[in-house]
Scaffold this active site. Structure first.
Site, short mmCIF file in Angstrom:
data_model
loop_
_atom_site.label_atom_id
_atom_site.label_comp_id
_atom_site.label_asym_id
_atom_site.label_seq_id
_atom_site.Cartn_x
_atom_site.Cartn_y
_atom_site.Cartn_z
N CYS A 27 25.61 -4.36 -9.89
CA CYS A 27 25.35 -3.07 -9.30
C CYS A 27 24.15 -2.54 -10.33
O CYS A 27 23.56 -3.43 -10.73
CB CYS A 27 26.47 -2.17 -9.50
N VAL A 28 24.26 -1.34 -10.46
CA VAL A 28 22.97 -0.67 -11.09
C VAL A 28 22.95 -1.11 -12.58
O VAL A 28 22.00 -1.35 -13.23
CB VAL A 28 23.09 0.78 -10.98
#
Length: 471
Positions: A27-28
């Site tokens: 993810c981020v």
């Protein structure tokens, strides 16, 4: 050779090797793994890697915090491992093998509401702005609002309700769509089902309480009658109806010959789910939702509301660890539907702030520890913006005492927040920006609550950290 190739090789070894990985994504800020045997992951060794800022397990996924360079790390990891990355949705699907039934239910609720959050945030901000211009008596010696003295702002107020009504009154449409999207069935059928729950032909849900029983419209089928009641802003009736549609569609798709499935599957699925929604599920769901919101509201507004606020503030962060906090979204939305606002969401935002403030205390304690600050500072910022996992798992739980300090600060802030009846228009805006979702008349009390949630965890963390000689 990639910048993170050596650490990627070691991470592959420490998670149990290629054969222990079912799926991997990112993810981020985090690498997300689904492991055949999570016990084979050597957390102690993983956290010695320079690139790894911490680890935690949630929703059946083993996650390694990398930071803003996670994309580069991920590329090097897939290169050295020979594994092909998959989408986050595929990882979530694979992770179900490691989840309990309760975790699956909470995960499902989270996935239903996640796509709706941007609209809910927007709606909440619009309601907050409208309250500022049509409910605050700031002009002509406190006798008039901005809308009272300006036709322009009165027009703006009226126009903005177009969006507010679409977000909150028509919420069942979004819920039914989201359920069908999550379950992989026909999304337009979910939208149509949602529309039948909020149709203008029905008595608006907000008008039911003020309408005499004899005046409620109904469908007359000769030997029985069904009330024509809408389910505007109702959460549980929409969820029950949507899952009924999903399983009916899957059932008919299995038994119908392919040559006629285009006709019979959507027709039978939609017709039966609409009948079930209005004849059975809607009334039952409404009752369940009302009971849940009434019990929670009684706790928040009753004689022991300060105790309730303190307990909720104290336990919310631990609920995040288990994933059970996702249940609060449905309760918040039901409170908004039944009572015009929620006193639960402000406490959630305060819990975010409190955990972030505990990290702020760690930042102060470790101000001379540059490697630690690479984890601490991003975790603190994300926590203050409403994303608590990096702070909780990457910092506070690793040291233990900051997590407890955050819980204590959240409990005190929650007690004050509930004691002052601080209410939010909507959910979704967490952390420090949470004040934007608060009803205008309570913004000052929420601001005081935020100060409490900042000061107490920070001071306690610094005091305990010095005693434990954390640096």
């Amino acid at each position: 050779m990639g910048k993170y190739q050596q650490d990627a090789k070691l991470l592959l070894e420490y998670v149990g090797g290629k054969e222990n990985i079912v799926a991997v994504s990112h993810c981020v800020t985090r690498m997300r793994f689904v492991l055949n045997d999570p016990a084979k992951a050597d957390v102690a060794k993983i956290e010695t890697l320079k690139s790894a800022k911490g680890t935690f397990t949630q929703a059946g996924q083993f996650q390694v915090i990398i930071g803003n360079t996670v994309q580069e790390f991920y590329n090097d990891f897939t290169a050295v491992s020979g594994l092909e990355g998959v989408s986050k949705e595929a990882v979530k699907s694979a992770a179900k093998q490691n989840q309990t039934t309760a975790q699956r239910i909470m995960s499902a609720l989270a996935e239903i509401f996640a796509p709706l959050i941007p609209a809910i945030i927007t709606g909440g901000l619009i309601l907050g702005f409208r309250n500022c211009i049509d409910s605050l008596y700031l002009f002509e010696n406190g006798t008039k609002t901005l809308c009272d003295i300006s036709q322009f702002w009165a027009g703006i107020d009226s126009f903005l309700w177009l969006i507010g009504e679409a977000v909150f009154h028509m919420l069942p449409v979004g819920i039914c769509w989201s359920v069908t999207k999550k379950m992989g069935t026909t999304q337009i059928l979910g939208i149509v089902l949602g529309l039948t729950l909020v149709s203008g032909q029905l008595l608006n849900a907000y008008s039911v309480a003020t309408t005499a029983a004899a005046d409620i419209p109904y469908w007359d089928f000769g030997f029985f009658k069904v009330n024509m009641i809408g389910y505007q802003a109702q959460v549980i009736p929409a969820i029950l109806a949507a899952f009924t549609l999903v399983y009916l569609e899957k059932f008919f798709r299995k038994i119908c010959p392919a040559v006629v499935s285009m006709i019979f599957v959507p027709f039978c699925s939609l017709l039966l789910s609409v009948i079930a929604a209005h004849f059975v599920l809607g009334p039952i769901g409404w009752k369940i939702g009302s009971v849940i919101s009434s019990v929670v509201y009684a706790g928040i507004s009753g004689s022991f509301r300060v105790v309730f606020g303190a307990i909720f503030g104290f336990v919310y962060a631990p609920l995040v660890i288990t994933g059970l906090h996702h249940m609060s979204n449905a309760i918040d939305m039901q409170l908004i539907a039944d009572f015009g606002g929620t006193m639960l969401w402000p406490m959630i935002a305060l819990s975010n702030i409190a955990q972030g403030s505990a990290v702020l205390g760690v930042i102060y304690l470790q101000r001379k520890n540059a490697p630690a600050q690479e984890v601490n500072i991003p975790a603190c910022i994300s926590c203050y913006l409403g994303v608590t996992e990096p702070a909780i798992f990457g910092v506070n739980l690793k040291l233990n005492f900051p997590f407890l300090c955050g819980m204590i600060g959240s409990a005190v802030a929650g007690a004050f927040c509930v004691a002052t009846s601080t209410t939010a228009n909507a959910i979704g805006v967490g952390g420090l920006p949470g004040i934007l979702s608060i009803q205008p008349q309570y913004m000052l009390t929420f601001a005081i609550s935020m100060v409490i949630a900042i000061v107490i965890p920070f001071v306690l963390t610094v005091i305990m950290g010095k005693k434990k000689q954390v640096s």
